[in-house]
Each structure stands twice: as structure tokens, then as C-alpha cells.
Design a protein around this motif. Structure first.
Motif, PDB file in Angstrom:
ATOM      1  N   VAL A  84      26.248  39.221  38.191  1.00 52.03           N
ATOM      2  CA  VAL A  84      26.989  39.641  36.997  1.00 52.03           C
ATOM      3  C   VAL A  84      27.411  41.098  37.127  1.00 52.03           C
ATOM      4  O   VAL A  84      28.552  41.462  36.810  1.00 52.03           O
ATOM      5  CB  VAL A  84      26.140  39.418  35.724  1.00 52.03           C
ATOM      6  CG1 VAL A  84      26.781  40.060  34.506  1.00 52.03           C
ATOM      7  CG2 VAL A  84      25.936  37.934  35.495  1.00 52.03           C
ATOM      8  N   SER A  85      26.534  41.941  37.615  1.00 53.68           N
ATOM      9  CA  SER A  85      26.858  43.359  37.800  1.00 53.68           C
ATOM     10  C   SER A  85      27.984  43.545  38.811  1.00 53.68           C
ATOM     11  O   SER A  85      28.896  44.345  38.610  1.00 53.68           O
ATOM     12  CB  SER A  85      25.624  44.136  38.255  1.00 53.68           C
ATOM     13  OG  SER A  85      24.615  44.040  37.294  1.00 53.68           O
ATOM     14  N   ALA A  86      27.923  42.802  39.906  1.00 53.77           N
ATOM     15  CA  ALA A  86      28.972  42.903  40.920  1.00 53.77           C
ATOM     16  C   ALA A  86      30.311  42.432  40.366  1.00 53.77           C
ATOM     17  O   ALA A  86      31.353  43.049  40.617  1.00 53.77           O
ATOM     18  CB  ALA A  86      28.592  42.094  42.160  1.00 53.77           C
ATOM     19  N   LEU A  87      30.300  41.359  39.592  1.00 51.93           N
ATOM     20  CA  LEU A  87      31.534  40.863  38.986  1.00 51.93           C
ATOM     21  C   LEU A  87      32.101  41.868  37.997  1.00 51.93           C
ATOM     22  O   LEU A  87      33.309  42.131  37.974  1.00 51.93           O
ATOM     23  CB  LEU A  87      31.281  39.517  38.298  1.00 51.93           C
ATOM     24  CG  LEU A  87      32.483  38.893  37.608  1.00 51.93           C
ATOM     25  CD1 LEU A  87      33.584  38.584  38.609  1.00 51.93           C
ATOM     26  CD2 LEU A  87      32.073  37.625  36.879  1.00 51.93           C
ATOM     27  N   ALA A  88      31.243  42.465  37.176  1.00 48.84           N
ATOM     28  CA  ALA A  88      31.697  43.469  36.214  1.00 48.84           C
ATOM     29  C   ALA A  88      32.262  44.691  36.935  1.00 48.84           C
ATOM     30  O   ALA A  88      33.324  45.205  36.557  1.00 48.84           O
ATOM     31  CB  ALA A  88      30.548  43.874  35.292  1.00 48.84           C
ATOM     32  N   ALA A  89      31.596  45.150  37.963  1.00 57.45           N
ATOM     33  CA  ALA A  89      32.080  46.311  38.719  1.00 57.45           C
ATOM     34  C   ALA A  89      33.413  46.007  39.386  1.00 57.45           C
ATOM     35  O   ALA A  89      34.338  46.824  39.354  1.00 57.45           O
ATOM     36  CB  ALA A  89      31.042  46.722  39.760  1.00 57.45           C
ATOM     37  N   ALA A  90      33.551  44.824  39.979  1.00 49.75           N
ATOM     38  CA  ALA A  90      34.810  44.455  40.624  1.00 49.75           C
ATOM     39  C   ALA A  90      35.941  44.367  39.605  1.00 49.75           C
ATOM     40  O   ALA A  90      37.062  44.803  39.871  1.00 49.75           O
ATOM     41  CB  ALA A  90      34.647  43.127  41.353  1.00 49.75           C
ATOM     42  N   SER A  91      35.650  43.831  38.418  1.00 49.00           N
ATOM     43  CA  SER A  91      36.674  43.746  37.374  1.00 49.00           C
ATOM     44  C   SER A  91      37.127  45.131  36.944  1.00 49.00           C
ATOM     45  O   SER A  91      38.326  45.378  36.760  1.00 49.00           O
ATOM     46  CB  SER A  91      36.135  42.978  36.163  1.00 49.00           C
ATOM     47  OG  SER A  91      35.789  41.674  36.537  1.00 49.00           O
ATOM     48  N   LEU A  92      36.189  46.043  36.762  1.00 51.37           N
ATOM     49  CA  LEU A  92      36.548  47.404  36.377  1.00 51.37           C
ATOM     50  C   LEU A  92      37.378  48.101  37.453  1.00 51.37           C
ATOM     51  O   LEU A  92      38.331  48.815  37.153  1.00 51.37           O
ATOM     52  CB  LEU A  92      35.300  48.212  36.062  1.00 51.37           C
ATOM     53  CG  LEU A  92      34.578  47.825  34.778  1.00 51.37           C
ATOM     54  CD1 LEU A  92      33.269  48.597  34.650  1.00 51.37           C
ATOM     55  CD2 LEU A  92      35.456  48.065  33.573  1.00 51.37           C
ATOM     56  N   VAL A  93      37.031  47.867  38.706  1.00 48.71           N
ATOM     57  CA  VAL A  93      37.801  48.467  39.801  1.00 48.71           C
ATOM     58  C   VAL A  93      39.223  47.919  39.806  1.00 48.71           C
ATOM     59  O   VAL A  93      40.193  48.668  39.968  1.00 48.71           O
ATOM     60  CB  VAL A  93      37.099  48.227  41.154  1.00 48.71           C
ATOM     61  CG1 VAL A  93      38.020  48.536  42.324  1.00 48.71           C
ATOM     62  CG2 VAL A  93      35.836  49.064  41.238  1.00 48.71           C
ATOM     63  N   LEU A  94      39.370  46.607  39.618  1.00 41.91           N
ATOM     64  CA  LEU A  94      40.701  46.011  39.614  1.00 41.91           C
ATOM     65  C   LEU A  94      41.555  46.522  38.456  1.00 41.91           C
ATOM     66  O   LEU A  94      42.773  46.603  38.568  1.00 41.91           O
ATOM     67  CB  LEU A  94      40.608  44.485  39.565  1.00 41.91           C
ATOM     68  CG  LEU A  94      40.088  43.827  40.831  1.00 41.91           C
ATOM     69  CD1 LEU A  94      39.913  42.332  40.628  1.00 41.91           C
ATOM     70  CD2 LEU A  94      41.025  44.090  41.989  1.00 41.91           C
ATOM     71  N   ILE A  95      40.919  46.865  37.356  1.00 39.08           N
ATOM     72  CA  ILE A  95      41.664  47.433  36.223  1.00 39.08           C
ATOM     73  C   ILE A  95      41.959  48.904  36.462  1.00 39.08           C
ATOM     74  O   ILE A  95      43.051  49.392  36.176  1.00 39.08           O
ATOM     75  CB  ILE A  95      40.870  47.237  34.908  1.00 39.08           C
ATOM     76  CG1 ILE A  95      40.812  45.748  34.559  1.00 39.08           C
ATOM     77  CG2 ILE A  95      41.484  48.035  33.778  1.00 39.08           C
ATOM     78  CD1 ILE A  95      39.841  45.420  33.450  1.00 39.08           C
ATOM     79  N   ALA A  96      41.012  49.628  37.012  1.00 35.96           N
ATOM     80  CA  ALA A  96      41.140  51.077  37.141  1.00 35.96           C
ATOM     81  C   ALA A  96      42.087  51.497  38.258  1.00 35.96           C
ATOM     82  O   ALA A  96      42.811  52.481  38.109  1.00 35.96           O
ATOM     83  CB  ALA A  96      39.760  51.706  37.378  1.00 35.96           C
ATOM     84  N   VAL A  97      42.097  50.792  39.370  1.00 33.58           N
ATOM     85  CA  VAL A  97      42.908  51.229  40.513  1.00 33.58           C
ATOM     86  C   VAL A  97      44.397  51.316  40.170  1.00 33.58           C
ATOM     87  O   VAL A  97      45.019  52.352  40.437  1.00 33.58           O
ATOM     88  CB  VAL A  97      42.650  50.329  41.749  1.00 33.58           C
ATOM     89  CG1 VAL A  97      43.681  50.543  42.832  1.00 33.58           C
ATOM     90  CG2 VAL A  97      41.263  50.590  42.279  1.00 33.58           C
ATOM     91  N   PRO A  98      45.014  50.303  39.550  1.00 33.45           N
ATOM     92  CA  PRO A  98      46.429  50.457  39.209  1.00 33.45           C
ATOM     93  C   PRO A  98      46.668  51.595  38.220  1.00 33.45           C
ATOM     94  O   PRO A  98      47.684  52.293  38.296  1.00 33.45           O
ATOM     95  CB  PRO A  98      46.814  49.120  38.597  1.00 33.45           C
ATOM     96  CG  PRO A  98      45.813  48.151  39.108  1.00 33.45           C
ATOM     97  CD  PRO A  98      44.551  48.940  39.296  1.00 33.45           C
ATOM     98  N   LEU A  99      45.736  51.811  37.294  1.00 35.63           N
ATOM     99  CA  LEU A  99      45.900  52.899  36.334  1.00 35.63           C
ATOM    100  C   LEU A  99      45.827  54.256  37.022  1.00 35.63           C
ATOM    101  O   LEU A  99      46.582  55.171  36.710  1.00 35.63           O
ATOM    102  CB  LEU A  99      44.836  52.794  35.229  1.00 35.63           C
ATOM    103  CG  LEU A  99      44.962  51.604  34.308  1.00 35.63           C
ATOM    104  CD1 LEU A  99      43.774  51.551  33.354  1.00 35.63           C
ATOM    105  CD2 LEU A  99      46.253  51.655  33.513  1.00 35.63           C
ATOM    106  N   LEU A 100      44.906  54.383  37.978  1.00 37.56           N
ATOM    107  CA  LEU A 100      44.772  55.647  38.695  1.00 37.56           C
ATOM    108  C   LEU A 100      45.928  55.884  39.649  1.00 37.56           C
ATOM    109  O   LEU A 100      46.284  57.032  39.928  1.00 37.56           O
ATOM    110  CB  LEU A 100      43.447  55.682  39.450  1.00 37.56           C
ATOM    111  CG  LEU A 100      42.191  55.693  38.572  1.00 37.56           C
ATOM    112  CD1 LEU A 100      40.952  55.568  39.434  1.00 37.56           C
ATOM    113  CD2 LEU A 100      42.141  56.953  37.728  1.00 37.56           C
ATOM    114  N   MET A 101      46.536  54.832  40.162  1.00 36.39           N
ATOM    115  CA  MET A 101      47.656  54.982  41.085  1.00 36.39           C
ATOM    116  C   MET A 101      48.909  55.501  40.388  1.00 36.39           C
ATOM    117  O   MET A 101      49.791  56.050  41.034  1.00 36.39           O
ATOM    118  CB  MET A 101      47.966  53.644  41.774  1.00 36.39           C
ATOM    119  CG  MET A 101      46.902  53.251  42.772  1.00 36.39           C
ATOM    120  SD  MET A 101      47.166  51.640  43.508  1.00 36.39           S
ATOM    121  CE  MET A 101      48.741  51.833  44.278  1.00 36.39           C
ATOM    122  N   THR A 102      48.985  55.357  39.065  1.00 33.48           N
ATOM    123  CA  THR A 102      50.174  55.823  38.346  1.00 33.48           C
ATOM    124  C   THR A 102      50.085  57.308  38.008  1.00 33.48           C
ATOM    125  O   THR A 102      51.044  57.884  37.563  1.00 33.48           O
ATOM    126  CB  THR A 102      50.373  55.035  37.044  1.00 33.48           C
ATOM    127  OG1 THR A 102      49.218  55.204  36.208  1.00 33.48           O
ATOM    128  CG2 THR A 102      50.570  53.564  37.336  1.00 33.48           C
TER     129      THR A 102
END
Length: 103
Positions: A84-102
Motif C-alpha cells: 500500500v505504501s509503495a502504491l501510494a508513493a508511486a501515485s504521488l510521484v506520477l502526480i507530482a512529476v508532471p506538475l514539477l516539469m511545468t
């Protein structure tokens, strides 16, 4: 074998979830067609295709390797919280990376 009442309830729940999913998909398609300028459609579809390739080339193999390397050494009682922790961390990364790239 006939379906009991549980089977009927599950079938109805699946049909309802499928209908909700189709409805949400139609809302998304409408938002895409009305919200994205037609000149940008190719770029968006290219980005989505790239996301599929990135998943198949990087994300899925990384998840398999993580599962083989880490989760096998964990005690059985710690595996579900770790997943569950790995899934939550991966989800946050997938959301954060496009936001940080802008930025």
C-alpha cells in the motif's frame, strides 16, 4: 449451477460500475474535445502514448523487480502495508512529476 442472490448482486454492481465508468469516460472525452484546442490534440495523444510506453518499459519492470527484491525479504505481516505504501508513493510521484516539469 445457478447463480444465487450474491451472484445477481455482484452482476448488478458490475453493471453499475461499468455504467459509471463509461459515463466518466464520456465526460473526459467531452472535456478533452471542448477544452483542448484542436491544434494540440496530436501533442496530447503523443504524450498519452509516451505514458503507455514509459509504463511498459520502466514502471512495470521496476514494480516487478521491487516485488522480487524487497517484498520477499519482508515478514508476511509487513507485506500488505509495504505494498500500500509503495502504491501510494508511486501515485504521488506520477502526480507530482508532471506538475514539477511545468515549473
Amino acid at each position: 449451477m445457478g447463480q444465487g442472490t450474491d451472484g445477481v448482486a455482484v452482476t448488478r454492481a458490475r453493471i453499475a460500475l461499468a455504467a459509471v465508468g463509461v459515463g466518466i469516460g464520456l465526460v473526459g472525452a467531452y472535456a478533452f474535445v471542448t477544452g483542448v484546442p484542436s491544434g494540440q490534440w496530436l501533442r496530447v495523444l503523443t504524450w498519452l502514448g509516451g505514458a503507455v510506453v514509459a509504463h511498459d518499459v520502466f514502471i512495470a519492470p521496476a514494480a516487478v523487480l521491487l516485488g522480487l527484491a524487497v517484498f520477499r525479504v519482508l515478514p508476511a505481516r509487513l507485506r500488505p502495508p509495504a505494498r500500500v505504501s509503495a502504491l501510494a508513493a508511486a501515485s504521488l510521484v506520477l502526480i507530482a512529476v508532471p506538475l514539477l516539469m511545468t515549473r
